[in-house]
Write a protein that holds these residues in place. Structure first.
Motif, PDB file in Angstrom:
ATOM      1  N   ILE A 128      -7.122 -26.764 -58.928  1.00  0.00           N
ATOM      2  CA  ILE A 128      -6.040 -25.933 -58.389  1.00  0.00           C
ATOM      3  C   ILE A 128      -6.434 -24.467 -58.519  1.00  0.00           C
ATOM      4  O   ILE A 128      -6.325 -23.858 -59.580  1.00  0.00           O
ATOM      5  CB  ILE A 128      -4.688 -26.230 -59.088  1.00  0.00           C
ATOM      6  N   ASP A 129      -6.927 -23.888 -57.436  1.00  0.00           N
ATOM      7  CA  ASP A 129      -7.324 -22.485 -57.437  1.00  0.00           C
ATOM      8  C   ASP A 129      -6.222 -21.649 -56.813  1.00  0.00           C
ATOM      9  O   ASP A 129      -5.157 -22.167 -56.449  1.00  0.00           O
ATOM     10  CB  ASP A 129      -8.652 -22.310 -56.699  1.00  0.00           C
ATOM     11  N   ILE A 130      -6.480 -20.357 -56.625  1.00  0.00           N
ATOM     12  CA  ILE A 130      -5.416 -19.433 -56.237  1.00  0.00           C
ATOM     13  C   ILE A 130      -4.868 -19.704 -54.834  1.00  0.00           C
ATOM     14  O   ILE A 130      -3.695 -19.452 -54.563  1.00  0.00           O
ATOM     15  CB  ILE A 130      -5.886 -17.963 -56.379  1.00  0.00           C
ATOM     16  N   LEU A 131      -5.680 -20.256 -53.927  1.00  0.00           N
ATOM     17  CA  LEU A 131      -5.172 -20.586 -52.590  1.00  0.00           C
ATOM     18  C   LEU A 131      -4.137 -21.697 -52.660  1.00  0.00           C
ATOM     19  O   LEU A 131      -3.063 -21.603 -52.056  1.00  0.00           O
ATOM     20  CB  LEU A 131      -6.322 -21.002 -51.673  1.00  0.00           C
ATOM     21  N   ALA A 132      -4.465 -22.762 -53.384  1.00  0.00           N
ATOM     22  CA  ALA A 132      -3.520 -23.870 -53.536  1.00  0.00           C
ATOM     23  C   ALA A 132      -2.269 -23.407 -54.278  1.00  0.00           C
ATOM     24  O   ALA A 132      -1.140 -23.791 -53.927  1.00  0.00           O
ATOM     25  CB  ALA A 132      -4.183 -25.036 -54.271  1.00  0.00           C
ATOM     26  N   PHE A 133      -2.452 -22.577 -55.308  1.00  0.00           N
ATOM     27  CA  PHE A 133      -1.302 -22.033 -56.021  1.00  0.00           C
ATOM     28  C   PHE A 133      -0.421 -21.216 -55.079  1.00  0.00           C
ATOM     29  O   PHE A 133       0.811 -21.312 -55.110  1.00  0.00           O
ATOM     30  CB  PHE A 133      -1.754 -21.159 -57.193  1.00  0.00           C
ATOM     31  N   SER A 134      -1.056 -20.394 -54.227  1.00  0.00           N
ATOM     32  CA  SER A 134      -0.294 -19.597 -53.261  1.00  0.00           C
ATOM     33  C   SER A 134       0.531 -20.495 -52.356  1.00  0.00           C
ATOM     34  O   SER A 134       1.667 -20.154 -51.989  1.00  0.00           O
ATOM     35  CB  SER A 134      -1.246 -18.737 -52.422  1.00  0.00           C
ATOM     36  N   GLY A 135      -0.042 -21.641 -51.997  1.00  0.00           N
ATOM     37  CA  GLY A 135       0.702 -22.614 -51.203  1.00  0.00           C
ATOM     38  C   GLY A 135       1.954 -23.080 -51.930  1.00  0.00           C
ATOM     39  O   GLY A 135       3.037 -23.179 -51.332  1.00  0.00           O
ATOM     40  N   LEU A 136       1.832 -23.336 -53.235  1.00  0.00           N
ATOM     41  CA  LEU A 136       2.990 -23.746 -54.031  1.00  0.00           C
ATOM     42  C   LEU A 136       4.029 -22.634 -54.106  1.00  0.00           C
ATOM     43  O   LEU A 136       5.235 -22.901 -54.100  1.00  0.00           O
ATOM     44  CB  LEU A 136       2.539 -24.142 -55.440  1.00  0.00           C
ATOM     45  N   VAL A 137       3.560 -21.389 -54.178  1.00  0.00           N
ATOM     46  CA  VAL A 137       4.480 -20.244 -54.212  1.00  0.00           C
ATOM     47  C   VAL A 137       5.306 -20.187 -52.929  1.00  0.00           C
ATOM     48  O   VAL A 137       6.535 -20.023 -52.965  1.00  0.00           O
ATOM     49  CB  VAL A 137       3.715 -18.914 -54.397  1.00  0.00           C
ATOM     50  N   PHE A 138       4.667 -20.351 -51.795  1.00  0.00           N
ATOM     51  CA  PHE A 138       5.386 -20.318 -50.513  1.00  0.00           C
ATOM     52  C   PHE A 138       6.358 -21.492 -50.400  1.00  0.00           C
ATOM     53  O   PHE A 138       7.472 -21.332 -49.883  1.00  0.00           O
ATOM     54  CB  PHE A 138       4.397 -20.317 -49.340  1.00  0.00           C
ATOM     55  N   LEU A 139       5.958 -22.660 -50.878  1.00  0.00           N
ATOM     56  CA  LEU A 139       6.864 -23.813 -50.864  1.00  0.00           C
ATOM     57  C   LEU A 139       8.080 -23.542 -51.768  1.00  0.00           C
ATOM     58  O   LEU A 139       9.211 -23.892 -51.419  1.00  0.00           O
ATOM     59  CB  LEU A 139       6.131 -25.070 -51.329  1.00  0.00           C
ATOM     60  N   PHE A 140       7.831 -22.929 -52.919  1.00  0.00           N
ATOM     61  CA  PHE A 140       8.907 -22.575 -53.845  1.00  0.00           C
ATOM     62  C   PHE A 140       9.892 -21.618 -53.180  1.00  0.00           C
ATOM     63  O   PHE A 140      11.116 -21.831 -53.219  1.00  0.00           O
ATOM     64  CB  PHE A 140       8.302 -21.941 -55.104  1.00  0.00           C
ATOM     65  N   PHE A 141       9.379 -20.581 -52.538  1.00  0.00           N
ATOM     66  CA  PHE A 141      10.268 -19.604 -51.911  1.00  0.00           C
ATOM     67  C   PHE A 141      10.934 -20.166 -50.652  1.00  0.00           C
ATOM     68  O   PHE A 141      12.005 -19.683 -50.261  1.00  0.00           O
ATOM     69  CB  PHE A 141       9.515 -18.316 -51.601  1.00  0.00           C
ATOM     70  N   SER A 142      10.333 -21.164 -50.043  1.00  0.00           N
ATOM     71  CA  SER A 142      11.001 -21.807 -48.905  1.00  0.00           C
ATOM     72  C   SER A 142      12.282 -22.493 -49.380  1.00  0.00           C
ATOM     73  O   SER A 142      13.304 -22.494 -48.666  1.00  0.00           O
ATOM     74  CB  SER A 142      10.065 -22.814 -48.221  1.00  0.00           C
ATOM     75  N   LEU A 143      12.246 -23.055 -50.590  1.00  0.00           N
ATOM     76  CA  LEU A 143      13.452 -23.666 -51.165  1.00  0.00           C
ATOM     77  C   LEU A 143      14.471 -22.600 -51.553  1.00  0.00           C
ATOM     78  O   LEU A 143      15.683 -22.788 -51.365  1.00  0.00           O
ATOM     79  CB  LEU A 143      13.078 -24.501 -52.396  1.00  0.00           C
ATOM     80  N   ILE A 144      13.978 -21.477 -52.086  1.00  0.00           N
ATOM     81  CA  ILE A 144      14.872 -20.367 -52.433  1.00  0.00           C
ATOM     82  C   ILE A 144      15.619 -19.881 -51.198  1.00  0.00           C
ATOM     83  O   ILE A 144      16.829 -19.631 -51.226  1.00  0.00           O
ATOM     84  CB  ILE A 144      14.076 -19.205 -53.079  1.00  0.00           C
ATOM     85  N   LYS A 145      14.888 -19.751 -50.088  1.00  0.00           N
ATOM     86  CA  LYS A 145      15.499 -19.307 -48.829  1.00  0.00           C
ATOM     87  C   LYS A 145      16.426 -20.381 -48.248  1.00  0.00           C
ATOM     88  O   LYS A 145      17.503 -20.082 -47.734  1.00  0.00           O
ATOM     89  CB  LYS A 145      14.399 -18.973 -47.811  1.00  0.00           C
ATOM     90  N   LYS A 146      15.983 -21.635 -48.339  1.00  0.00           N
ATOM     91  CA  LYS A 146      16.752 -22.748 -47.778  1.00  0.00           C
ATOM     92  C   LYS A 146      18.137 -22.842 -48.403  1.00  0.00           C
ATOM     93  O   LYS A 146      19.148 -23.040 -47.704  1.00  0.00           O
ATOM     94  CB  LYS A 146      15.973 -24.051 -47.995  1.00  0.00           C
ATOM     95  N   PHE A 147      18.191 -22.700 -49.711  1.00  0.00           N
ATOM     96  CA  PHE A 147      19.464 -22.840 -50.419  1.00  0.00           C
ATOM     97  C   PHE A 147      20.112 -21.492 -50.737  1.00  0.00           C
ATOM     98  O   PHE A 147      21.086 -21.429 -51.487  1.00  0.00           O
ATOM     99  CB  PHE A 147      19.253 -23.653 -51.701  1.00  0.00           C
ATOM    100  N   ASN A 148      19.524 -20.420 -50.165  1.00  0.00           N
ATOM    101  CA  ASN A 148      20.105 -19.075 -50.262  1.00  0.00           C
ATOM    102  C   ASN A 148      20.421 -18.706 -51.714  1.00  0.00           C
ATOM    103  O   ASN A 148      21.525 -18.269 -52.044  1.00  0.00           O
ATOM    104  CB  ASN A 148      21.368 -18.992 -49.403  1.00  0.00           C
ATOM    105  N   ILE A 149      19.432 -18.874 -52.587  1.00  0.00           N
ATOM    106  CA  ILE A 149      19.614 -18.616 -54.015  1.00  0.00           C
ATOM    107  C   ILE A 149      19.555 -17.108 -54.285  1.00  0.00           C
ATOM    108  O   ILE A 149      18.646 -16.420 -53.824  1.00  0.00           O
ATOM    109  CB  ILE A 149      18.546 -19.361 -54.836  1.00  0.00           C
ATOM    110  N   SER A 150      20.512 -16.623 -55.026  1.00  0.00           N
ATOM    111  CA  SER A 150      20.604 -15.191 -55.324  1.00  0.00           C
ATOM    112  C   SER A 150      19.559 -14.780 -56.352  1.00  0.00           C
ATOM    113  O   SER A 150      18.908 -15.620 -56.977  1.00  0.00           O
ATOM    114  CB  SER A 150      21.997 -14.863 -55.868  1.00  0.00           C
ATOM    115  N   ASN A 151      19.439 -13.468 -56.550  1.00  0.00           N
ATOM    116  CA  ASN A 151      18.507 -12.953 -57.553  1.00  0.00           C
ATOM    117  C   ASN A 151      18.871 -13.416 -58.963  1.00  0.00           C
ATOM    118  O   ASN A 151      18.002 -13.716 -59.775  1.00  0.00           O
ATOM    119  CB  ASN A 151      18.466 -11.429 -57.510  1.00  0.00           C
ATOM    120  N   LYS A 152      20.170 -13.482 -59.243  1.00  0.00           N
ATOM    121  CA  LYS A 152      20.613 -13.971 -60.548  1.00  0.00           C
ATOM    122  C   LYS A 152      20.245 -15.445 -60.725  1.00  0.00           C
ATOM    123  O   LYS A 152      19.794 -15.868 -61.797  1.00  0.00           O
ATOM    124  CB  LYS A 152      22.120 -13.777 -60.707  1.00  0.00           C
TER     125      LYS A 152
END
Length: 374
Positions: A128-152
């Motif tokens: 798991i290098d930085i490219l694959a990790f970056s992929g996980l980051v984008f997937l994580f934020f896709s869920l944040i956007k999907k469920f409209n999670i606030s900063n808190k």
């Protein structure tokens, strides 16, 4: 004087971030070449420590923080786009492992009639290098956007993830198949270079920082304030880490496994330092010659391409060069050669892509399309 606005007013190109990323690319290539070809005779010496420092706190944390900033600044940060981007980066990461690790090891196995190279190549595919990790980051934020999670809410999730990392970090999984999945989540072994739980903090810091930056009416005051806080705080944190043997790779392991599998204390030290470095570069930028700015801008735009190309070159270079055999001057010349060749290839590839893209468009339409993409 209030330097922040309720609305987003600073949404244009951020030059200091470009400089931070451009330098991180330069340091990244240098440290990768060094780790492949530096002689053990100079391990732990000044040169080794300098290169590892430049290629660690001033590289990977910067890249990942800027991913978070980029998600804020991007016009395409929808859940659907982030999900697609995440999947493509995951596939690209594992594809690069095949290209730079598996294939050269197959060739070495056939050449030396030593099947241990094949085993090494197979294991490297699922690192798991930085490219694959970056992929996980984008997937994580896709869920944040999907469920409209606030900063808190996002802060609460981060607390949960950090708690999970405290309990899981260093836990070994015996089953190889399950371990392939788990090494992407926490540091299970030496092929887990950028596990999600150890590195997601940097992306979240970038995400929060990006929101602050978009609403900033006076960046000079903002960066002065950040420098005023992070400069002395960085000194205190590094001294504290040294005296109390806080393990994030800076002193004993020299940015290897302890660095990749860092915990929350390592996150704090390196995030504070990264913000200090970015703030410092804001004030340095105005003194840089224009031709250097143009060059750094090109490197910044080609981040993923330069990453893939330089690592592929390094991967296949082991077929011609002897690893762990060179002194500082030789590794510097080799790093310059690989970096220059990588940059030239990127320029060529972009020209070919531009020619293909421009077909079927008028000059005005093509110019508008380029502005949208940038």
């Amino acid at each position: 004087m209030d330097i922040f606005n309720k609305e987003k007013i600073n949404t244009s190109y951020q030059k200091e971030l470009d400089l931070a990323k451009g330098l991180a690319i330069l340091f990244m290539v240098w440290v990768h070449v060094n780790e492949y070809y530096q002689s053990p005779k100079i391990e732990g010496g000044f040169y080794n420590r300098l290169v590892e420092f430049l290629g660690s706190p001033m590289s990977a944390p910067i890249f990942i923080i800027l991913i978070g900033v980029g998600i804020v600044y991007s016009r395409r940060s929808t859940a659907k786009y982030l999900f697609k981007r995440g999947i493509s980066l995951l596939l690209l990461g594992y594809g690069l492992n095949i290209l730079m690790d598996f294939i050269p090891n197959i060739i070495l196995a056939l050449r030396a009639n030593d099947m241990s190279y094949i085993q090494l190549g197979l294991e490297s595919i699922f690192g798991i290098d930085i490219l694959a990790f970056s992929g996980l980051v984008f997937l994580f934020f896709s869920l944040i956007k999907k469920f409209n999670i606030s900063n808190k809410g996002l802060f609460g999730i981060w607390c949960g993830l950090m708690t999970l990392n405290i309990f899981l970090r260093g836990t070994v999984i015996e089953n190889k198949i399950i371990n392939i999945i788990c090494r992407g989540i926490w540091g299970t072994d030496e092929l887990s270079w950028f596990p999600f739980l150890s590195w997601i903090t940097f992306a979240l810091v970038g995400y929060y920082f990006g929101q602050i930056l978009t609403r900033c009416a006076n960046k000079t005051v903002l960066y002065k304030n950040i420098l005023f806080v992070t400069a002395p705080l960085s000194i205190l944190l590094w001294v504290y880490s040294y005296v109390n043997n806080v393990k994030f790779g800076a002193f004993g392991a020299l940015y290897q496994t302890e660095y990749y599998h860092q915990d929350i204390m390592g996150n704090i030290v390196l995030c504070v330092f990264a913000l200090f470095w970015i703030s410092l570069l804001y004030f340095v930028y105005q003194y840089i010659p224009e031709i250097v700015k143009i060059t750094i801008n090109r490197w910044s735009k080609n981040t993923n391409l330069m990453y893939c190309i330089h690592y592929t070159i390094i991967g296949f270079s082991i077929l011609l060069l002897k690893t762990e055999s060179y002194m500082p001057l030789q590794t510097i010349l080799l790093a310059i050669s690989i970096f220059t060749f990588t940059d030239i290839l990127c320029i060529f590839i972009n020209k070919v892509k531009s020619k293909k893209l421009s077909k079927g468009y008028t000059k005005n339409e093509y110019a508008a399309l380029q502005n949208i993409q940038s």
